[in-house]
Design a protein around this motif. Sequence first.
Motif, PDB file in Angstrom:
ATOM      1  N   ILE B 182      42.183  31.559  50.336  1.00  0.00           N
ATOM      2  CA  ILE B 182      41.491  32.803  50.004  1.00  0.00           C
ATOM      3  C   ILE B 182      41.930  33.210  48.601  1.00  0.00           C
ATOM      4  N   CYS B 183      41.383  32.539  47.616  1.00  0.00           N
ATOM      5  CA  CYS B 183      41.750  32.834  46.230  1.00  0.00           C
ATOM      6  C   CYS B 183      40.753  33.845  45.688  1.00  0.00           C
ATOM      7  N   LEU B 184      41.260  34.975  45.226  1.00  0.00           N
ATOM      8  CA  LEU B 184      40.364  36.046  44.777  1.00  0.00           C
ATOM      9  C   LEU B 184      39.968  35.915  43.311  1.00  0.00           C
ATOM     10  N   GLY B 185      40.300  34.788  42.718  1.00  0.00           N
ATOM     11  CA  GLY B 185      40.019  34.566  41.300  1.00  0.00           C
ATOM     12  C   GLY B 185      38.683  35.072  40.787  1.00  0.00           C
ATOM     13  N   PRO B 186      37.557  34.739  41.446  1.00  0.00           N
ATOM     14  CA  PRO B 186      36.262  35.139  40.883  1.00  0.00           C
ATOM     15  C   PRO B 186      36.032  36.650  40.830  1.00  0.00           C
ATOM     16  N   LEU B 187      36.791  37.409  41.624  1.00  0.00           N
ATOM     17  CA  LEU B 187      36.540  38.852  41.713  1.00  0.00           C
ATOM     18  C   LEU B 187      37.476  39.668  40.813  1.00  0.00           C
ATOM     19  N   ILE B 188      38.518  39.036  40.326  1.00  0.00           N
ATOM     20  CA  ILE B 188      39.629  39.781  39.730  1.00  0.00           C
ATOM     21  C   ILE B 188      39.709  39.564  38.221  1.00  0.00           C
ATOM     22  N   LYS B 189      40.033  40.628  37.524  1.00  0.00           N
ATOM     23  CA  LYS B 189      40.191  40.564  36.073  1.00  0.00           C
ATOM     24  C   LYS B 189      41.281  39.570  35.688  1.00  0.00           C
ATOM     25  N   GLY B 190      40.973  38.749  34.731  1.00  0.00           N
ATOM     26  CA  GLY B 190      41.963  37.803  34.234  1.00  0.00           C
ATOM     27  C   GLY B 190      42.811  38.434  33.150  1.00  0.00           C
ATOM     28  N   GLY B 191      43.320  37.588  32.275  1.00  0.00           N
ATOM     29  CA  GLY B 191      44.204  38.066  31.227  1.00  0.00           C
ATOM     30  C   GLY B 191      45.638  37.729  31.564  1.00  0.00           C
ATOM     31  N   CYS B 192      45.828  37.186  32.772  1.00  0.00           N
ATOM     32  CA  CYS B 192      47.155  36.839  33.257  1.00  0.00           C
ATOM     33  C   CYS B 192      47.467  35.381  32.958  1.00  0.00           C
ATOM     34  N   ARG B 193      46.575  34.714  32.250  1.00  0.00           N
ATOM     35  CA  ARG B 193      46.671  33.286  31.966  1.00  0.00           C
ATOM     36  C   ARG B 193      46.651  32.464  33.267  1.00  0.00           C
ATOM     37  N   ALA B 194      46.123  33.069  34.328  1.00  0.00           N
ATOM     38  CA  ALA B 194      45.976  32.416  35.628  1.00  0.00           C
ATOM     39  C   ALA B 194      47.271  31.754  36.093  1.00  0.00           C
ATOM     40  N   VAL B 195      48.366  32.489  35.977  1.00  0.00           N
ATOM     41  CA  VAL B 195      49.661  31.898  36.317  1.00  0.00           C
ATOM     42  C   VAL B 195      49.763  31.489  37.784  1.00  0.00           C
ATOM     43  N   CYS B 196      49.210  32.304  38.699  1.00  0.00           N
ATOM     44  CA  CYS B 196      49.352  31.969  40.113  1.00  0.00           C
ATOM     45  C   CYS B 196      48.559  30.708  40.492  1.00  0.00           C
ATOM     46  N   PRO B 197      47.240  30.669  40.242  1.00  0.00           N
ATOM     47  CA  PRO B 197      46.509  29.447  40.590  1.00  0.00           C
ATOM     48  C   PRO B 197      47.050  28.208  39.870  1.00  0.00           C
ATOM     49  N   THR B 198      47.554  28.390  38.670  1.00  0.00           N
ATOM     50  CA  THR B 198      48.094  27.243  37.945  1.00  0.00           C
ATOM     51  C   THR B 198      49.348  26.711  38.641  1.00  0.00           C
ATOM     52  N   SER B 199      50.063  27.601  39.336  1.00  0.00           N
ATOM     53  CA  SER B 199      51.231  27.149  40.090  1.00  0.00           C
ATOM     54  C   SER B 199      50.867  26.781  41.528  1.00  0.00           C
ATOM     55  N   GLY B 200      49.585  26.811  41.857  1.00  0.00           N
ATOM     56  CA  GLY B 200      49.162  26.395  43.186  1.00  0.00           C
ATOM     57  C   GLY B 200      49.091  27.538  44.184  1.00  0.00           C
ATOM     58  N   LEU B 201      49.328  28.762  43.740  1.00  0.00           N
ATOM     59  CA  LEU B 201      49.269  29.910  44.651  1.00  0.00           C
ATOM     60  C   LEU B 201      47.949  30.635  44.453  1.00  0.00           C
ATOM     61  N   GLU B 202      47.266  30.959  45.542  1.00  0.00           N
ATOM     62  CA  GLU B 202      45.981  31.622  45.404  1.00  0.00           C
ATOM     63  C   GLU B 202      46.130  33.004  44.768  1.00  0.00           C
ATOM     64  N   CYS B 203      45.059  33.458  44.133  1.00  0.00           N
ATOM     65  CA  CYS B 203      45.083  34.766  43.480  1.00  0.00           C
ATOM     66  C   CYS B 203      44.994  35.868  44.529  1.00  0.00           C
ATOM     67  N   TYR B 204      45.940  36.839  44.456  1.00  0.00           N
ATOM     68  CA  TYR B 204      45.923  37.971  45.375  1.00  0.00           C
ATOM     69  C   TYR B 204      45.284  39.203  44.747  1.00  0.00           C
ATOM     70  N   GLY B 205      44.856  39.039  43.527  1.00  0.00           N
ATOM     71  CA  GLY B 205      44.116  40.128  42.894  1.00  0.00           C
ATOM     72  C   GLY B 205      44.950  41.266  42.401  1.00  0.00           C
ATOM     73  N   CYS B 206      46.049  40.999  41.720  1.00  0.00           N
ATOM     74  CA  CYS B 206      46.939  42.088  41.329  1.00  0.00           C
ATOM     75  C   CYS B 206      46.392  42.890  40.155  1.00  0.00           C
ATOM     76  N   ARG B 207      45.354  42.385  39.476  1.00  0.00           N
ATOM     77  CA  ARG B 207      44.936  43.075  38.259  1.00  0.00           C
ATOM     78  C   ARG B 207      43.685  43.934  38.427  1.00  0.00           C
ATOM     79  N   GLY B 208      43.202  44.030  39.662  1.00  0.00           N
ATOM     80  CA  GLY B 208      42.026  44.880  39.885  1.00  0.00           C
ATOM     81  C   GLY B 208      40.728  44.127  39.676  1.00  0.00           C
ATOM     82  N   LEU B 209      39.641  44.781  40.069  1.00  0.00           N
ATOM     83  CA  LEU B 209      38.353  44.094  40.113  1.00  0.00           C
ATOM     84  C   LEU B 209      37.641  44.052  38.774  1.00  0.00           C
ATOM     85  N   ILE B 210      36.856  43.002  38.552  1.00  0.00           N
ATOM     86  CA  ILE B 210      35.952  43.005  37.408  1.00  0.00           C
ATOM     87  C   ILE B 210      34.772  43.934  37.725  1.00  0.00           C
ATOM     88  N   ASP B 211      34.029  44.299  36.697  1.00  0.00           N
ATOM     89  CA  ASP B 211      32.957  45.294  36.864  1.00  0.00           C
ATOM     90  C   ASP B 211      31.961  44.938  37.956  1.00  0.00           C
TER      91      ASP B 211
END
Lengths: 344, 257
Positions: B182-211
Amino acid sequence: MVKGHIEMFKKSLLFQMIMVQFTIDKGDFEGFLRKVIEKYDLIGPVEGDKSKLRRKSLFRKIVSPDELFLEKKTYFPVKGYFFDPKETLFEFDGDKIIDPKIELKKKVFFGLRRCDLNGIMHQDMVFLDENEDPFYKARRDASFLIGLHCNEGDDYCFCNSVELKDFFDLMFYDKGKEYAVEVGTKKGEEFIKKFSGVFKKKDKIITEEDRKIRNKKKLDTLDIKDNYDDDSWKKGSDLCVGCGACTLLCPNCHCFTIEDEVNFDLKTGKRVRKPASCQLRHFTRVAGDHVFRNEKLARFKHRIYHQIQYFKDRHEEVFCTGCGRCIEGCPARIDWVKIINEMK
Amino acid sequence: MAKPKVGFYDITGCQGCLLSVIFNEDEILDIINAVDIKEFRFIMGEKYDGPLDIAFIEGAVVSKEDLEMVKRLRERSKVVVALGTCACHGNIPSLRSFNEKNIEYLKYDKKNEKQKDFGEPSPIIKHINVEYCVSGCPPDREEVKRFIKEILLGKTFYNYQDPVCRECKLNENGCLLDHDKICLGPLIKGGCRAVCPTSGLECYGCRGLIDDASFEDYFKLMKEKGIDPVMVKKHMETFAGIEINEKLKGTKWEKLH
């Protein structure tokens, strides 16, 4: 098509008419690659670490020939080597502009598929013809392209449907015990001369059968002019989660955004160019917070129309190279080829 | 130009966001030289009660004291910056609001009279107007630096608007959604250099939603993969629960069970 490109193209056709063909024994192949590695940077497809979920096949610098992954096309395109994902356009110090020095070691690319090569050709049309891009040009000038012909397509590609052209310095065809080699450019001919020990001249060894690619997928029509208002486009955009992977994995897509990175003295810094994606809402946001393509549907259609029609209107080439990476890399596997095929 | 007077403050939170400011070891001196830091309890003892140009506040509002503090800071600051996901979206403190079982000990600490009868924890932006939100748990230090520089240059700071997936693909990662995560990548604002998915951990959406996060399509995709939508929703609530619940109101996600 713009002038410079037609000339380049004719040149490549000329060499094919001469039908200079060579063979290289698979026994000699590894030795040949080792010699290439000694002289140049060899970039080829590698499989990536299978144990880690996130790794997929991609192009990398090859240190030893056994790293090569030649079974099928790579998941990631080769475009990053020419259209750098983090290109410094210039550095600045107050009003002073400092142009970057581009010094590159010559790179030999091996294992490019026909779709990769056509992708490079399309990017050449964008970055080299009308307004020459010095960064792209430097990278292209320092590159030598060796293709590897696919005989079998994978589950996603449909390159037979999109009129691919011959565009390569050398093209390898797998003939069981040996590779047949076709020369595409003068550069290619000179390259063969450098390694004359391993290449044997053999005329007309590449048959029509060798040139065929058997695709599982087919795009029925390239004429979608009258289908813009078709309801079935919604079938695609309704599945889209909006990640933009399709454009980032496409060997052709070249849209970019430009950002300034300033240092803390607020005077010095650099301007960088990064890839952008037309599938993301922010892409068409302009002053006044107006967004041209606010709907996912409009963005989806724009991508497909650019791939199939808009680029052709302008450059007389179908943009799409039929590699299917946009379908393979899509989390929802949006099959736009099927959507077009099912349209009336 | 006089250096702007800046204060760094924290209410209920883990102080990780403030740490992400001073963990810029290579440039911490540049930051200190560029602005006039009036209060920052991690690096100085002085207190300051005068007017400020910029106040950075991290943490969520969970008690009357917190609320008084942010209101006071709002009054004496020209620009207020909600720093981190607690301040912008509620983050972990607001998880209490979505606790279905209504566990008593999560409601408030009985010994802690401060929190008693205050109500649900909420982000700063619910209580006061803020000029900027720099989200992330913790915020990316590069983004914090970029924020300070752009403010000093007189530019308007824009949050990174593209989803995490963009940077994830540029990092040459395969897609975790293909592996039923359950990777929330498509819904969540980036800018984090995708550190979690790059380390193999799914995105939990810590940066809030895109518009224009495509919730319904995301739930549809998850349903196709056989993942329970309730699980997906819980996953989404981890960091930006309040915002997500507001956006989900009126959508058909529940019918997708």
